[in-house]
Design a protein around this motif. Structure first.
Motif, PDB file in Angstrom:
ATOM      1  N   GLN A 135       0.951  -1.088  -0.123  1.00  0.00           N
ATOM      2  CA  GLN A 135       0.102  -0.082   0.076  1.00  0.00           C
ATOM      3  C   GLN A 135       0.838   1.344  -0.151  1.00  0.00           C
ATOM      4  O   GLN A 135       1.773   1.269   0.704  1.00  0.00           O
ATOM      5  CB  GLN A 135      -0.785   0.020   1.327  1.00  0.00           C
ATOM      6  CG  GLN A 135      -1.845   1.088   1.177  1.00  0.00           C
ATOM      7  CD  GLN A 135      -2.826   1.231   2.404  1.00  0.00           C
ATOM      8  OE1 GLN A 135      -2.403   0.483   3.718  1.00  0.00           O
ATOM      9  NE2 GLN A 135      -4.008   1.572   2.426  1.00  0.00           N
ATOM     10  N   SER A 136       0.583   2.144  -0.943  1.00  0.00           N
ATOM     11  CA  SER A 136       1.384   3.467  -0.926  1.00  0.00           C
ATOM     12  C   SER A 136       0.913   4.265   0.233  1.00  0.00           C
ATOM     13  O   SER A 136      -0.178   4.342   0.781  1.00  0.00           O
ATOM     14  CB  SER A 136       1.171   4.282  -2.401  1.00  0.00           C
ATOM     15  OG  SER A 136      -0.062   4.558  -2.293  1.00  0.00           O
ATOM     16  N   ASP A 137       1.869   5.290   0.421  1.00  0.00           N
ATOM     17  CA  ASP A 137       1.578   6.300   1.640  1.00  0.00           C
ATOM     18  C   ASP A 137       0.227   7.049   1.357  1.00  0.00           C
ATOM     19  O   ASP A 137      -0.546   7.566   2.149  1.00  0.00           O
ATOM     20  CB  ASP A 137       2.711   7.251   1.783  1.00  0.00           C
ATOM     21  CG  ASP A 137       3.857   6.686   2.541  1.00  0.00           C
ATOM     22  OD1 ASP A 137       3.457   5.494   3.339  1.00  0.00           O
ATOM     23  OD2 ASP A 137       4.960   6.844   2.631  1.00  0.00           O
ATOM     24  N   LYS A 138       0.133   7.330   0.074  1.00  0.00           N
ATOM     25  CA  LYS A 138      -0.926   8.185  -0.355  1.00  0.00           C
ATOM     26  C   LYS A 138      -2.060   7.393  -0.119  1.00  0.00           C
ATOM     27  O   LYS A 138      -3.399   7.981  -0.019  1.00  0.00           O
ATOM     28  CB  LYS A 138      -1.024   8.612  -1.866  1.00  0.00           C
ATOM     29  CG  LYS A 138      -1.002   7.642  -2.873  1.00  0.00           C
ATOM     30  CD  LYS A 138      -1.031   8.396  -4.193  1.00  0.00           C
ATOM     31  CE  LYS A 138      -1.126   7.244  -5.385  1.00  0.00           C
ATOM     32  NZ  LYS A 138      -1.178   7.778  -6.427  1.00  0.00           N
TER      33      LYS A 138
END
Length: 66
Positions: free
Chosen positions: A4-7
């Protein structure tokens, strides 16, 4: 499984009704909790905050629990 990306991550801010607060509408305790949590999140650089409010039931009862 993809990482999962931080955004895509959120910071959940959760407020719950105080049993001592019987105001109509959004309770005073909810307003105070919201301000405190949002200030803490900002001061600690928490990003992408989402506010969750449980203003209908106190934590001292199981009313409304299914």
């Amino acid at each position: 499984m993809s990482k999962q990306s931080d955004k895509d991550k959120i910071t959940a801010l959760y407020c719950r009704l105080s049993r001592d607060d019987e105001n109509e509408g959004v309770s005073g305790s909810i307003k105070n909790q919201t301000e405190i949590l949002q200030q803490y999140a900002a001061e600690n650089s928490f990003k992408n905050t989402r506010l969750f409010i449980d203003d209908g039931f106190s934590g001292t009862t199981f009313a409304g629990v299914r």
